[in-house]
Write a protein that holds these residues in place. Structure first.
Motif, PDB file in Angstrom:
ATOM      1  N   PHE A 172       0.902  -1.277   0.006  1.00  0.00           N
ATOM      2  CA  PHE A 172      -0.049  -0.003   0.060  1.00  0.00           C
ATOM      3  C   PHE A 172       0.901   1.344   0.001  1.00  0.00           C
ATOM      4  O   PHE A 172       0.778   2.391  -0.674  1.00  0.00           O
ATOM      5  N   VAL A 173       1.995   1.463   0.787  1.00  0.00           N
ATOM      6  CA  VAL A 173       2.608   2.407   0.823  1.00  0.00           C
ATOM      7  C   VAL A 173       3.647   2.529  -0.297  1.00  0.00           C
ATOM      8  O   VAL A 173       3.755   3.809  -0.849  1.00  0.00           O
ATOM      9  N   SER A 174       3.828   1.427  -1.028  1.00  0.00           N
ATOM     10  CA  SER A 174       4.865   1.599  -2.014  1.00  0.00           C
ATOM     11  C   SER A 174       4.061   2.197  -3.227  1.00  0.00           C
ATOM     12  O   SER A 174       4.404   3.001  -4.049  1.00  0.00           O
ATOM     13  N   VAL A 175       2.787   1.517  -3.523  1.00  0.00           N
ATOM     14  CA  VAL A 175       1.990   1.790  -4.644  1.00  0.00           C
ATOM     15  C   VAL A 175       1.477   3.318  -4.215  1.00  0.00           C
ATOM     16  O   VAL A 175       1.367   4.328  -5.339  1.00  0.00           O
ATOM     17  N   TYR A 176       1.018   3.855  -3.273  1.00  0.00           N
ATOM     18  CA  TYR A 176       0.486   5.023  -2.801  1.00  0.00           C
ATOM     19  C   TYR A 176       1.556   6.012  -3.257  1.00  0.00           C
ATOM     20  O   TYR A 176       1.481   7.102  -3.812  1.00  0.00           O
ATOM     21  N   SER A 177       2.944   5.719  -3.087  1.00  0.00           N
ATOM     22  CA  SER A 177       4.032   6.718  -3.326  1.00  0.00           C
ATOM     23  C   SER A 177       4.164   6.758  -4.799  1.00  0.00           C
ATOM     24  O   SER A 177       4.318   7.974  -5.322  1.00  0.00           O
ATOM     25  N   GLN A 178       4.127   5.575  -5.768  1.00  0.00           N
ATOM     26  CA  GLN A 178       3.783   5.800  -6.886  1.00  0.00           C
ATOM     27  C   GLN A 178       2.921   6.468  -7.436  1.00  0.00           C
ATOM     28  O   GLN A 178       2.999   7.257  -8.443  1.00  0.00           O
ATOM     29  N   LEU A 179       1.479   6.437  -6.906  1.00  0.00           N
ATOM     30  CA  LEU A 179       0.488   7.158  -7.316  1.00  0.00           C
ATOM     31  C   LEU A 179       0.699   8.765  -7.081  1.00  0.00           C
ATOM     32  O   LEU A 179       0.318   9.440  -8.002  1.00  0.00           O
ATOM     33  N   ASP A 180       1.240   9.173  -6.005  1.00  0.00           N
ATOM     34  CA  ASP A 180       1.541  10.510  -5.873  1.00  0.00           C
ATOM     35  C   ASP A 180       2.538  11.011  -6.787  1.00  0.00           C
ATOM     36  O   ASP A 180       2.225  12.022  -7.324  1.00  0.00           O
ATOM     37  N   ILE A 181       3.449  10.252  -7.356  1.00  0.00           N
ATOM     38  CA  ILE A 181       4.475  10.772  -8.175  1.00  0.00           C
ATOM     39  C   ILE A 181       3.580  10.817  -9.570  1.00  0.00           C
ATOM     40  O   ILE A 181       4.056  11.868 -10.419  1.00  0.00           O
ATOM     41  N   GLU A 182       2.768  10.112 -10.053  1.00  0.00           N
ATOM     42  CA  GLU A 182       2.243   9.962 -11.380  1.00  0.00           C
ATOM     43  C   GLU A 182       1.459  11.208 -11.386  1.00  0.00           C
ATOM     44  O   GLU A 182       1.105  11.955 -12.364  1.00  0.00           O
ATOM     45  N   VAL A 183       0.510  11.346 -10.031  1.00  0.00           N
ATOM     46  CA  VAL A 183      -0.378  12.380 -10.086  1.00  0.00           C
ATOM     47  C   VAL A 183       0.250  13.866 -10.264  1.00  0.00           C
ATOM     48  O   VAL A 183      -0.143  14.793 -10.862  1.00  0.00           O
ATOM     49  N   ALA A 184       1.455  13.835  -9.506  1.00  0.00           N
ATOM     50  CA  ALA A 184       2.330  15.178  -9.541  1.00  0.00           C
ATOM     51  C   ALA A 184       2.859  15.396 -10.812  1.00  0.00           C
ATOM     52  O   ALA A 184       2.642  16.607 -11.469  1.00  0.00           O
ATOM     53  N   GLN A 185       3.136  14.285 -11.803  1.00  0.00           N
ATOM     54  CA  GLN A 185       3.734  14.587 -12.960  1.00  0.00           C
ATOM     55  C   GLN A 185       2.444  15.035 -13.930  1.00  0.00           C
ATOM     56  O   GLN A 185       2.792  15.605 -14.998  1.00  0.00           O
ATOM     57  N   MET A 186       1.238  14.443 -13.626  1.00  0.00           N
ATOM     58  CA  MET A 186       0.048  14.694 -14.573  1.00  0.00           C
ATOM     59  C   MET A 186      -0.280  16.134 -14.250  1.00  0.00           C
ATOM     60  O   MET A 186      -0.602  16.982 -15.301  1.00  0.00           O
ATOM     61  N   LYS A 187      -0.015  16.939 -13.087  1.00  0.00           N
ATOM     62  CA  LYS A 187      -0.396  18.137 -12.754  1.00  0.00           C
ATOM     63  C   LYS A 187       0.736  19.203 -13.386  1.00  0.00           C
ATOM     64  O   LYS A 187       0.341  20.258 -14.078  1.00  0.00           O
ATOM     65  N   ARG A 188       1.843  18.519 -13.365  1.00  0.00           N
ATOM     66  CA  ARG A 188       2.808  19.231 -14.205  1.00  0.00           C
ATOM     67  C   ARG A 188       2.924  19.445 -15.767  1.00  0.00           C
ATOM     68  O   ARG A 188       2.927  20.569 -16.314  1.00  0.00           O
ATOM     69  N   ASP A 189       2.180  18.452 -16.284  1.00  0.00           N
ATOM     70  CA  ASP A 189       1.754  18.338 -17.471  1.00  0.00           C
ATOM     71  C   ASP A 189       0.803  19.083 -18.122  1.00  0.00           C
ATOM     72  O   ASP A 189       0.471  19.673 -19.353  1.00  0.00           O
ATOM     73  N   LYS A 190      -0.206  19.208 -17.133  1.00  0.00           N
ATOM     74  CA  LYS A 190      -1.511  20.142 -17.339  1.00  0.00           C
ATOM     75  C   LYS A 190      -2.309  19.713 -18.534  1.00  0.00           C
ATOM     76  O   LYS A 190      -2.666  20.218 -19.357  1.00  0.00           O
ATOM     77  N   LYS A 191      -2.268  18.476 -18.552  1.00  0.00           N
ATOM     78  CA  LYS A 191      -3.238  17.738 -19.647  1.00  0.00           C
ATOM     79  C   LYS A 191      -4.697  17.655 -18.943  1.00  0.00           C
ATOM     80  O   LYS A 191      -4.858  17.580 -18.029  1.00  0.00           O
ATOM     81  N   GLU A 192      -5.454  18.002 -20.098  1.00  0.00           N
ATOM     82  CA  GLU A 192      -7.071  17.971 -19.789  1.00  0.00           C
ATOM     83  C   GLU A 192      -7.782  17.159 -20.694  1.00  0.00           C
ATOM     84  O   GLU A 192      -7.171  16.705 -21.774  1.00  0.00           O
ATOM     85  N   GLY A 193      -8.964  17.138 -20.488  1.00  0.00           N
ATOM     86  CA  GLY A 193      -9.851  16.462 -21.413  1.00  0.00           C
ATOM     87  C   GLY A 193      -9.761  14.848 -21.253  1.00  0.00           C
ATOM     88  O   GLY A 193      -9.324  14.200 -20.161  1.00  0.00           O
TER      89      GLY A 193
END
Length: 205
Positions: free
Chosen positions: A83-104
């Motif tokens: 859970f801790v490992s995958v949640y850390s991975q999830l946080d990284i991917e969400v942060a990357q998505m926000k940086r990319d500012k992708k929509e739609g």
């Protein structure tokens, strides 16, 4: 011209389908291999615990309670770690998505492919529990001490061969060599636990 264009479109669609199938298979095989490895961990750790206690306590209740405690503790540990490992991975991917500012739609597709920490934790705990149940079930109904220990070793050995074969097949590794390696590793873990526990008990510690 229209027919060549249609053929090209069909060829492109078939190629995309083949890529998707290959990707799905690869992803599925990784999950299956992780599940097999988790089950193998549950098998080896629980069988070793039961053998260790069996070295100094010959009654069935002590072995079963030890195996059950090992199952619960190991499954919880695996689930929390995953859970801790995958949640850390999830946080990284969400942060990357926000940086990319992708929509739609593209953003929605990415959200669907994000890892699920709860699902990963449940799968890890389940896989560990499946492996741990093998020595527990083997010892549950045998009163005679020597027969019970033999049953645990035999059941664990058979399961180790099966898990080793599955892990090798899913990882596309040499099946015989991997199976022998897993089997010998499991035997060593059980023998070392049994021997050291017996030695410590005989020394009066």
């Amino acid at each position: 011209m229209a027919s060549s264009s249609n053929q090209a479109s069909l060829a492109a669609l078939e190629a995309m389908e083949m890529e998707d199938t290959a990707f799905d298979y690869s992803k599925r095989s990784q999950w299956l291999r992780a599940a097999v490895l988790g089950a193998n961990d549950g098998l080896v750790s629980t069988a070793s615990l039961m053998m260790g206690v069996g070295a100094v306590k010959q009654d069935i209740k002590a072995m079963i309670l030890t195996g059950f405690a090992g199952l619960v503790a190991g499954a919880c540990s695996m689930a929390i770690g995953e859970f801790v490992s995958v949640y850390s991975q999830l946080d990284i991917e969400v942060a990357q998505m926000k940086r990319d500012k992708k929509e739609g739609d593209q953003n929605a597709e990415e959200k669907e492919s994000l890892p699920n920490p709860l699902q990963a934790a449940a799968a890890s705990a389940f896989a560990f529990s499946v492996g741990a149940m093998v020595p527990l079930l083997a010892a549950s109904f045998i009163r005679d001490y020597r027969v019970r220990v033999g049953a645990v070793v035999a059941a664990a050995s058979l399961a180790l061969v099966v898990f080793g074969w599955l892990g090798a097949a899913l990882g596309k590794a040499p099946v015989v060599r991997s199976g022998i390696r897993v089997l010998v590793g499991g035997w060593l873990a059980m023998a070392i636990t049994f021997g050291l526990t017996k030695l410590i008990a005989s020394s009066g510690l």
